[in-house]
Enzyme design. Structure first.
Site, PDB file in Angstrom:
ATOM      1  N   GLU A 191       0.829  -1.207   0.000  1.00  0.00           N
ATOM      2  CA  GLU A 191       0.000   0.000   0.000  1.00  0.00           C
ATOM      3  C   GLU A 191       0.864   1.258   0.000  1.00  0.00           C
ATOM      4  O   GLU A 191       0.481   2.283  -0.559  1.00  0.00           O
ATOM      5  CB  GLU A 191      -0.904   0.015   1.237  1.00  0.00           C
ATOM      6  CG  GLU A 191      -1.941  -1.095   1.249  1.00  0.00           C
ATOM      7  CD  GLU A 191      -2.629  -1.226   2.608  1.00  0.00           C
ATOM      8  OE1 GLU A 191      -3.756  -1.723   2.611  1.00  0.00           O
ATOM      9  OE2 GLU A 191      -2.047  -0.861   3.641  1.00  0.00           O
TER      10      GLU A 191
ATOM     11  N   GLY B  72     -12.334  -4.195   3.326  1.00  0.00           N
ATOM     12  CA  GLY B  72     -13.377  -5.064   2.799  1.00  0.00           C
ATOM     13  C   GLY B  72     -14.698  -4.317   2.754  1.00  0.00           C
ATOM     14  O   GLY B  72     -15.111  -3.725   3.750  1.00  0.00           O
TER      15      GLY B  72
ATOM     16  N   MET C 207      -8.608  -2.971   9.716  1.00  0.00           N
ATOM     17  CA  MET C 207      -7.996  -3.423  10.960  1.00  0.00           C
ATOM     18  C   MET C 207      -7.199  -2.340  11.700  1.00  0.00           C
ATOM     19  O   MET C 207      -6.494  -2.658  12.660  1.00  0.00           O
ATOM     20  CB  MET C 207      -7.081  -4.639  10.673  1.00  0.00           C
ATOM     21  CG  MET C 207      -7.845  -5.794  10.036  1.00  0.00           C
ATOM     22  SD  MET C 207      -6.829  -7.223   9.567  1.00  0.00           S
ATOM     23  CE  MET C 207      -6.315  -7.814  11.180  1.00  0.00           C
ATOM     24  N   GLU C 208      -7.304  -1.087  11.282  1.00  0.00           N
ATOM     25  CA  GLU C 208      -6.456  -0.055  11.893  1.00  0.00           C
ATOM     26  C   GLU C 208      -7.165   1.266  12.208  1.00  0.00           C
ATOM     27  O   GLU C 208      -6.815   1.948  13.183  1.00  0.00           O
ATOM     28  CB  GLU C 208      -5.253   0.283  10.974  1.00  0.00           C
ATOM     29  CG  GLU C 208      -4.303  -0.872  10.722  1.00  0.00           C
ATOM     30  CD  GLU C 208      -4.747  -1.769   9.578  1.00  0.00           C
ATOM     31  OE1 GLU C 208      -5.599  -1.323   8.772  1.00  0.00           O
ATOM     32  OE2 GLU C 208      -4.277  -2.913   9.483  1.00  0.00           O
TER      33      GLU C 208
ATOM     34  N   ASP D 186     -11.901  -6.235  -1.376  1.00  0.00           N
ATOM     35  CA  ASP D 186     -12.650  -7.495  -1.276  1.00  0.00           C
ATOM     36  C   ASP D 186     -13.993  -7.165  -0.651  1.00  0.00           C
ATOM     37  O   ASP D 186     -14.217  -6.036  -0.225  1.00  0.00           O
ATOM     38  CB  ASP D 186     -11.860  -8.498  -0.413  1.00  0.00           C
ATOM     39  CG  ASP D 186     -11.623  -7.960   1.000  1.00  0.00           C
ATOM     40  OD1 ASP D 186     -12.482  -8.186   1.853  1.00  0.00           O
ATOM     41  OD2 ASP D 186     -10.602  -7.263   1.227  1.00  0.00           O
TER      42      ASP D 186
HETATM   43  N1  SAH Z   1      -4.432 -12.166   3.634  1.00  0.00           N
HETATM   44  C1  SAH Z   1      -3.781 -10.899   3.767  1.00  0.00           C
HETATM   45  C2  SAH Z   1      -4.319 -10.276   5.002  1.00  0.00           C
HETATM   46  C3  SAH Z   1      -3.792  -8.925   5.302  1.00  0.00           C
HETATM   47  S1  SAH Z   1      -4.738  -8.227   6.570  1.00  0.00           S
HETATM   48  C4  SAH Z   1      -2.283 -11.120   3.812  1.00  0.00           C
HETATM   49  O1  SAH Z   1      -1.894 -12.200   4.193  1.00  0.00           O
HETATM   50  O2  SAH Z   1      -1.523 -10.243   3.415  1.00  0.00           O
HETATM   51  C5  SAH Z   1      -5.715  -7.149   5.661  1.00  0.00           C
HETATM   52  C6  SAH Z   1      -5.258  -5.735   5.587  1.00  0.00           C
HETATM   53  O3  SAH Z   1      -6.101  -5.057   4.684  1.00  0.00           O
HETATM   54  C7  SAH Z   1      -5.394  -4.980   6.902  1.00  0.00           C
HETATM   55  O4  SAH Z   1      -4.429  -3.974   6.993  1.00  0.00           O
HETATM   56  C8  SAH Z   1      -6.826  -4.415   6.828  1.00  0.00           C
HETATM   57  O5  SAH Z   1      -6.891  -3.082   7.301  1.00  0.00           O
HETATM   58  C9  SAH Z   1      -7.197  -4.453   5.355  1.00  0.00           C
HETATM   59  N2  SAH Z   1      -8.365  -5.264   4.974  1.00  0.00           N
HETATM   60  C10 SAH Z   1      -8.720  -5.483   3.688  1.00  0.00           C
HETATM   61  N3  SAH Z   1      -9.777  -6.288   3.605  1.00  0.00           N
HETATM   62  C11 SAH Z   1     -10.126  -6.604   4.889  1.00  0.00           C
HETATM   63  C12 SAH Z   1     -11.138  -7.444   5.449  1.00  0.00           C
HETATM   64  N4  SAH Z   1     -11.982  -8.130   4.678  1.00  0.00           N
HETATM   65  N5  SAH Z   1     -11.186  -7.558   6.796  1.00  0.00           N
HETATM   66  C13 SAH Z   1     -10.310  -6.893   7.583  1.00  0.00           C
HETATM   67  N6  SAH Z   1      -9.321  -6.113   7.095  1.00  0.00           N
HETATM   68  C14 SAH Z   1      -9.217  -5.950   5.757  1.00  0.00           C
END
Ligand code: SAH
Length: 233
Positions: free
Chosen positions: A12, A78, A175-176, A199
């Site tokens: 990002e 998401g 998540m932040e 997503d």
């Molecule tokens: N599978 C990914 C997970 C990364 S965590 C990996 O292994 O790289 C996801 C990151 O994108 C977090 O920083 C969060 O803020 C964001 N994010 C995107 N889609 C999300 C979702 N469905 N739920 C929670 N966080 C999501």
């Protein structure tokens, strides 16, 4: 005074860093803070890493150590509400921690001793960020509203539906954001956040997540940040 640009994941932030001609690395709190310039502004770009604690630590370091005047978050999320589709952009007006529950002592979602579950983003900064997103990405829908945060990658249709039912006005989940919003409220530092929808937080969420972040979201982040700073006096 310095403007902070924060992202959770390397992909990002990479495109934003690529725009900075002169960034210099400084270590603090186990993180790399990249200080430099962009469109004439002093900027610090930093990876918060993923999750609420990592985000709160990063925000605190930016404020205490680097005395930033405002914090802008750029990243992915998401989509939850119907119509918030992959590729769209979400700009947060407010944040809530969907995994915080100190009931029955406090109402579900309420942050204990703050008397609220929702933390607003800064109105002016958010307006500027949303306007920059609209100009930088013509044709891309820009949604404004509630963004919810928790220490979970939401990737089942069942959980996405449960969150939608519990918090029908939530546009997107990540998540932040709510963690940074709380720190910024404590310190009185303006905060705004923009997220590209990577997503739909459903059973398919894992699919091409990484590829999307690399191919689409990083370009979105860079375009929005560049336009935001260009238009900032
Ligand atoms: N599978 C990914 C997970 C990364 S965590 C990996 O292994 O790289 C996801 C990151 O994108 C977090 O920083 C969060 O803020 C964001 N994010 C995107 N889609 C999300 C979702 N469905 N739920 C929670 N966080 C999501």
């Amino acid at each position: 005074m310095t403007i902070a640009v924060v992202s959770a994941m390397h992909e990002e932030l990479a495109a934003v860093l690529a725009l900075m001609p002169d960034e210099r690395r400084q270590l603090a709190g186990g993180r790399e803070f990249w200080r430099g310039h962009l469109h004439g502004h002093e900027v610090i770009a930093v990876l918060s890493r993923i999750g609420k604690v990592a985000a709160a630590t990063t925000a605190t370091a930016l404020i205490e150590r680097f005395a930033v005047r405002e914090i802008v978050f750029t990243g992915v999320a998401g989509g939850l509400r119907p119509g918030v589709n992959v590729g769209d952009v979400v700009v947060a007006d407010s944040f809530l921690q969907h995994d915080l529950d100190a009931s029955p002592i406090f109402p579900k979602y309420e942050v204990p001793l703050y008397g609220t579950s929702r933390f607003e983003s800064d109105v002016t900064l958010t307006q500027r960020l949303a306007a920059a997103a609209a100009r930088a990405l013509p044709g891309v829908p820009v949604h404004r509203g509630l963004v919810i945060s928790g220490d979970r990658f939401v990737s089942t249709t069942a959980e996405a539906r449960a969150l939608q039912a519990a918090l029908p006005d939530a546009l997107a989940v990540e998540m932040e954001g709510a963690a940074i919003a709380q720190v910024c409220r404590d310190y009185g530092v303006p905060f705004a956040a923009v997220r590209t929808v990577s997503d739909r937080a459903d059973d398919a969420a894992h699919g091409d997540f990484t590829k999307f972040v690399q191919d689409v979201a990083s370009a979105h982040s860079a375009a929005i940040v560049a336009e935001f700073l260009r238009a900032t006096s």
